[in-house]
Each structure stands twice: as structure tokens, then as C-alpha cells.
Design an enzyme around this catalytic site. Structure first.
Site, PDB file in Angstrom:
ATOM      1  N   THR A 136     -12.590   6.116  15.180  1.00 37.77           N
ATOM      2  CA  THR A 136     -13.672   6.046  16.161  1.00 37.77           C
ATOM      3  C   THR A 136     -13.320   4.982  17.188  1.00 37.77           C
ATOM      4  OG1 THR A 136     -15.208   6.596  14.407  1.00 37.77           O
ATOM      5  CG2 THR A 136     -16.154   5.682  16.410  1.00 37.77           C
ATOM      6  N   LYS A 147       0.861  -1.200   0.000  1.00 32.89           N
ATOM      7  CA  LYS A 147       0.000   0.000   0.000  1.00 32.89           C
ATOM      8  C   LYS A 147       0.894   1.245   0.000  1.00 32.89           C
ATOM      9  CE  LYS A 147      -4.283   0.137   2.408  1.00 32.89           C
ATOM     10  NZ  LYS A 147      -5.065   0.375   3.620  1.00 32.89           N
ATOM     11  N   ARG A 206     -17.769  11.689   5.792  1.00 34.04           N
ATOM     12  CA  ARG A 206     -18.626  10.753   5.071  1.00 34.04           C
ATOM     13  C   ARG A 206     -17.881  10.264   3.850  1.00 34.04           C
ATOM     14  NH1 ARG A 206     -23.121  14.686   3.570  1.00 34.04           N
ATOM     15  NH2 ARG A 206     -21.275  16.000   3.695  1.00 34.04           N
ATOM     16  N   CYS A 235     -19.197   2.379   9.191  1.00 39.84           N
ATOM     17  CA  CYS A 235     -19.336   3.179  10.417  1.00 39.84           C
ATOM     18  C   CYS A 235     -20.609   2.901  11.198  1.00 39.84           C
ATOM     19  CB  CYS A 235     -19.251   4.661  10.062  1.00 39.84           C
ATOM     20  SG  CYS A 235     -17.659   5.080   9.434  1.00 39.84           S
ATOM     21  N   GLU A 256     -13.194  11.811  13.772  1.00 40.34           N
ATOM     22  CA  GLU A 256     -13.446  12.247  12.398  1.00 40.34           C
ATOM     23  C   GLU A 256     -14.958  12.181  12.135  1.00 40.34           C
ATOM     24  OE1 GLU A 256     -14.535   8.192  11.172  1.00 40.34           O
ATOM     25  OE2 GLU A 256     -14.739  10.056  10.035  1.00 40.34           O
TER      26      GLU A 256
HETATM   27  C1  UDX Z   1     -21.112   8.166   8.306  1.00 40.14           C
HETATM   28  C2  UDX Z   1     -21.342   9.506   8.995  1.00 40.14           C
HETATM   29  O1  UDX Z   1     -22.218  10.287   8.185  1.00 40.14           O
HETATM   30  C3  UDX Z   1     -20.008  10.230   9.144  1.00 40.14           C
HETATM   31  O2  UDX Z   1     -20.200  11.459   9.827  1.00 40.14           O
HETATM   32  C4  UDX Z   1     -19.064   9.340   9.949  1.00 40.14           C
HETATM   33  O3  UDX Z   1     -17.801   9.964  10.091  1.00 40.14           O
HETATM   34  C5  UDX Z   1     -18.877   8.008   9.231  1.00 40.14           C
HETATM   35  O4  UDX Z   1     -20.154   7.375   9.024  1.00 40.14           O
HETATM   36  P1  UDX Z   1     -20.736   7.238   5.890  1.00 40.14           P
HETATM   37  O5  UDX Z   1     -20.948   5.927   6.573  1.00 40.14           O
HETATM   38  O6  UDX Z   1     -19.554   7.398   4.994  1.00 40.14           O
HETATM   39  O7  UDX Z   1     -20.618   8.415   7.005  1.00 40.14           O
HETATM   40  O8  UDX Z   1     -22.011   7.532   4.978  1.00 40.14           O
HETATM   41  P2  UDX Z   1     -23.395   8.248   5.192  1.00 40.14           P
HETATM   42  O9  UDX Z   1     -23.563   9.196   4.071  1.00 40.14           O
HETATM   43  O10 UDX Z   1     -23.526   8.754   6.569  1.00 40.14           O
HETATM   44  O11 UDX Z   1     -24.444   7.041   4.983  1.00 40.14           O
HETATM   45  C6  UDX Z   1     -24.372   5.924   5.836  1.00 40.14           C
HETATM   46  C7  UDX Z   1     -25.446   4.933   5.385  1.00 40.14           C
HETATM   47  O12 UDX Z   1     -26.750   5.448   5.664  1.00 40.14           O
HETATM   48  C8  UDX Z   1     -25.423   4.622   3.892  1.00 40.14           C
HETATM   49  O13 UDX Z   1     -25.690   3.230   3.730  1.00 40.14           O
HETATM   50  C9  UDX Z   1     -26.591   5.437   3.349  1.00 40.14           C
HETATM   51  O14 UDX Z   1     -27.155   4.823   2.204  1.00 40.14           O
HETATM   52  C10 UDX Z   1     -27.564   5.384   4.502  1.00 40.14           C
HETATM   53  N1  UDX Z   1     -28.495   6.507   4.544  1.00 40.14           N
HETATM   54  C11 UDX Z   1     -28.008   7.758   4.745  1.00 40.14           C
HETATM   55  C12 UDX Z   1     -29.864   6.261   4.439  1.00 40.14           C
HETATM   56  O15 UDX Z   1     -30.285   5.122   4.255  1.00 40.14           O
HETATM   57  N2  UDX Z   1     -30.727   7.301   4.539  1.00 40.14           N
HETATM   58  C13 UDX Z   1     -30.295   8.579   4.737  1.00 40.14           C
HETATM   59  O16 UDX Z   1     -31.112   9.482   4.812  1.00 40.14           O
HETATM   60  C14 UDX Z   1     -28.890   8.815   4.829  1.00 40.14           C
END
Ligand code: UDX
Length: 434
Positions: A121, A35, A154, A263, A151
Site C-alpha cells: 500500500t 529470513k 486480510r 493496515c 493487495e
Molecule cells: C485489512 C483489510 O481488510 C484488507 O483488505 C487490507 O488488505 C489489509 O487490512 P486486516 O487488517 O488483516 O485486513 O484485518 P481485518 O479483518 O480487516 O480487521 C482489521 C481490524 O478491524 C481488526 O483489528 C479487527 O478486529 C477489526 N474489525 C474488523 C472490527 O473491529 N470490526 C469489524 O467488523 C471488522
């Protein structure tokens, strides 16, 4: 300020590149030499829009380097960010073995004052564990500080979230480290980013509480969507009207196949375990997990009914495999669980995803064909399932799609299409909660 970031995954690489972008000399360390070699060749191992430019620009400027030599990187740095994986172990707890390894390496290379910061986290109380490890193993008596700087990135918008965060959270145990970390984030001061300074354990908990609450909003709207269906109500209108209440807000009220990724599933389970450790039952978070755990099953049921009662012998198109758009991350992806569920139900699946097919193609899955585009996936199918809302799926040529399908049926698990428009175009349309 010399910075070392340990771990070059989604969090570490973005953190290192952005701190270098602020002008700091940063060394990103990983134990995976292949990596590190790829990164030194300017190859980015993850799909994150815009990251390649930031990494290459700062590497070229000599501010950003990649190495496997952790001791040297620690000795050369004032601030050591721990951005290693904290995967969940078999009973949902965060596995901190990589964090412990880094803490030990810091102890063995503590040749001057350093600030050791958890970026990954980590469960509330991890900062205390890191202090104990360093005090126990430190080779020379030097002062050090432990801090937490969780952090809130997203995937798919990590650079934006780092450069324009809603807030920066700093959990520190003394003024010296608070001053150093404030200084590090000063470039954000220009856009008046609120900085919350608190103690370490509070900062650690802010992260879990934030993610658990975001997951709560998702499971909540998913349950409301389930109620909308028998009532004949439209969950989109419910969500929009709810969101106009500024105490609720419009974000994270999109129903679908449930949350996935690396996450929310991990952090919600870890939060419940942290509660258990202190005899506090986080009943709401447990319910959020329960609702999410049955989401894929409910979606498969929806598809089975939409295609006439059985999946057996049907050929279905599946658009989207990643857990969300603008990422190549398949971890706990609901779309992948739906793919496996459709195959298990006896369907053949023609799948398409803008980025993820090379990552899954070699996995053994009977009955799936990976296609070059949406139209090839739809060719001759009894129905099309929209699982991940990549933008390119929003403006498809529906006349062409309809002509190529055996049955013009669409099951839109992300509600990206307008039901009445789809029905006007001659599709049998099913959404979520509409
Ligand atoms: C999340 C948090 O948003 C972020 O702050 C943290 O640091 C890491 O975890 P991430 O997991 O990258 O980020 O994606 P995110 O956009 O939050 O979506 C997480 C999941 O929820 C995805 O599967 C998304 O499809 C789903 N989701 C999100 C929904 O089903 N409905 C929504 O309204 C929003």
C-alpha cells in the site's frame, strides 16, 4: 512469466507463493538473510493458515525460490513486484525509503523491458516517484512500465483473499503492461474475478479509499454501540438490521475495542496526510481515527466499572492478545493496549492467547502471567476479559470456568457470547453496546 517479488512479509510471501501456484517461476527476495535461509528450509516466519503448504509445494516444484540477491532476481524477471514495508513515520506518513531502494535497484539492473509493480500500500503518486527514480538512475536506456496492483489481503485469510478476490485492481500507464498483468491474473479469470484496469494513481487511491471506508464502518458501529448502552438498545440487532440493506451490507459492523493491525491504523493516517499534501482535509477519516484512538480507553473504563470501580489489586483473565484471530500479528493490537492499561491501573493479569505468547513473553511487563490455556487464565480471577475473538473461546466449558473464578464476571469486548445465556449460567456479563 518470470516474476520477482521484493519483500517476504505478509504481502510479499503470499503474493510470491500464489503466483508460483499459478505456475509462474517466482523469486522472492529479502535483504534479511536469516529470513531467506529459513524460507529455503521451508520455515514460514509468519502465522498464516495454509501458507506453509503452498510455499513448500511450490518450492519443491522449483517454481518458488528465495534469495538475497536482488540484482540477479531483477535481471531474471519480466515483472518486479514491490512488496516491501511502508511503515508509518513519526507524523503518520508512509515511509517509502524501502520502496525507493528497490526502484533504484531496478534502475541499476534494467537490462531489458520490465514492469515494476507496487503491491504494498503506497500513497497516491508513488508510481510517479518510482518512474522518476528509474529514469534518473537507469544504467542502460531500456523501456519499462510502472504499475500499481494493490493487495486486498486480510491477515488470517490471505490465501483465500488472493485466490478468490472480490476484484483485481490494475493501475497501468500503457497497454503492454496492462496485457502482461492481465495475463498474470488469467488463472483467476476462471472464477470470473472482475478486473478493474485504470491509471496508476487511481489504483493507488482505490486501496486507501477502500481501507479508509472499511475503518469508517468499524468506527461508525463502535459509536453506535456507545449510544446503545445508555439507551438500552442492542447494537447487534441494529447492525443486523442495518446490514440487511444491501446498500450497507452486513460486513464490518462488529463493535469492539477498535481496529488494529498493520493496515487500517497506518492507511487511515496516511490518507489524511495525502489529503493535507493537496490541501484537502479528509474530515471523515480524521474522525474515524479519533473514534478509534479513544476506543481502548473506553474499554478500560468499561472493565473498571464492571469489576466494581477500581482495577487496583484485582486479578483479571485476558483472553486474546493478537489484533484479530487467526494471526500472530500484534501490531497496534487493541488487546495488547488493554493488557498494558489493566497493568497500569494496578491489576494483575493472567493472559492467554493461542499463538502470540512466545512473541511477548520476553517483553518486560510487571504483573502479567502467561497461561497455558483459558482455564488456567481464569483460575482465581475477579473477572475475565475477552479481547480477541479466537474461535476456541466461543465454546468454553462455562461451568468449569465459573467454578474456577473468584467472581463469575465476563467482559466480552467482541460480543461473542449471548448475554441472556451467560446470565442464566450465573455470570455477571458485560458486552459492547448490548
Ligand atoms: C485489512 C483489510 O481488510 C484488507 O483488505 C487490507 O488488505 C489489509 O487490512 P486486516 O487488517 O488483516 O485486513 O484485518 P481485518 O479483518 O480487516 O480487521 C482489521 C481490524 O478491524 C481488526 O483489528 C479487527 O478486529 C477489526 N474489525 C474488523 C472490527 O473491529 N470490526 C469489524 O467488523 C471488522
Amino acid at each position: 512469466m518470470n516474476i520477482c517479488v521484493v519483500g517476504t512479509g505478509y504481502v510479499g510471501l503470499v503474493t510470491g507463493a500464489c503466483f508460483a501456484e499459478f505456475g509462474n517461476p517466482v523469486c522472492c527476495v529479502d535483504k534479511d538473510a536469516s529470513k531467506v535461509d529459513a524460507l529455503n528450509r521451508g520455515e514460514i516466519p509468519i502465522y498464516e493458515p495454509g501458507l506453509e503448504d503452498v510455499v513448500q509445494r511450490n518450492a519443491k516444484a522449483g517454481r518458488l525460490t528465495f534469495s538475497t540477491d536482488l540484482p540477479t532476481a531483477i535481471r531474471d524477471s519480466l515483472v518486479v513486484f514491490i512488496a516491501v514495508g511502508t511503515p508509518q513515520d513519526e507524523n503518520g506518513r508512509a515511509d517509502l525509503s524501502f520502496v525507493r531502494e528497490v526502484a533504484k535497484a531496478v534502475a541499476e539492473n534494467l537490462d531489458s523491458y520490465k514492469v515494476v509493480v507496487t503491491k504494498s500500500t503506497v500513497p497516491a503518486g508513488t508510481g510517479k516517484m518510482i518512474r522518476e527514480i528509474i529514469e534518473e538512475h537507469q544504467s542502460e536506456e531500456h523501456p519499462f512500465s510502472v504499475a500499481s496492483n494493490p493487495e486486498f489481503l486480510r491477515e488470517g485469510s490471505a490465501l483465500e483473499d488472493f485466490m478468490r478476490p472480490n476484484r483485481v485492481v490494475l493501475g497501468t500507464e500503457d497497454e503492454a503492461s496492462a496485457a502482461i498483468l492481465r495475463d498474470l491474473y488469467r488463472p483467476l479469470y476462471l472464477i470470473e474475478t472482475p478486473i478493474v484496469v485504470t491509471n496508476v494513481v487511481t489504483a493507488e487511491l482505490i486501496k486507501y479509499a477502500s481501507n479508509a471506508f472499511l475503518a469508517t464502518k468499524i468506527s461508525f458501529i463502535n459509536e453506535i454501540a456507545d449510544l446503545c448502552e445508555p439507551l438500552g438498545a442492542d447494537v447487534h440487532v441494529v447492525a443486523r438490521a442495518m446490514g440487511l440493506d444491501r446498500r450497507i451490507g452486513p460486513k464490518f459492523l462488529h463493535p469492539g475495542p477498535g481496529y488494529g493491525g498493520s493496515c487500517f491504523p497506518k492507511d487511515t493516517r496516511a490518507a489524511v496526510e495525502i489529503g493535507k499534501d493537496h490541501d484537502i482535509d479528509l474530515r471523515i477519516v480524521r474522525a474515524v481515527i479519533e473514534v478509534n484512538d479513544v476506543r481502548v480507553t473506553r474499554m478500560l473504563e468499561k472493565i473498571r466499572i464492571a469489576v466494581g470501580g477500581t482495577l487496583e489489586g484485582k486479578t483479571l483473565a485476558l483472553l486474546g492478545l493478537t489484533f484479530k484471530p487467526n494471526t500472530d500479528d500484534l501490531r497496534e493490537s487493541p488487546a495488547m493496549a488493554i493488557l498494558d492499561g489493566l497493568l497500569a491501573g494496578g491489576a494483575r493479569v493472567q493472559a492467554y492467547d493461542p499463538v502470540a505468547i512466545p512473541l511477548v513473553r520476553d517483553e518486560a511487563r510487571d504483573g502479567v502471567t502467561y497461561c497455558a490455556d483459558e482455564y488456567e487464565a481464569a483460575q482465581g480471577t475477579d473477572g475475565l476479559v475477552l479481547a480477541t475473538e479466537w474461535n476456541q473461546f466461543r465454546g468454553l466449558d462455562f461451568a468449569r470456568l465459573k467454578d474456577s473464578m473468584s467472581h463469575p464476571l465476563i467482559v466480552d469486548l467482541r460480543n461473542i457470547y449471548e448475554p441472556s445465556r451467560m446470565r442464566e449460567r450465573g455470570f455477571d456479563y458485560t458486552g459492547v453496546g448490548r
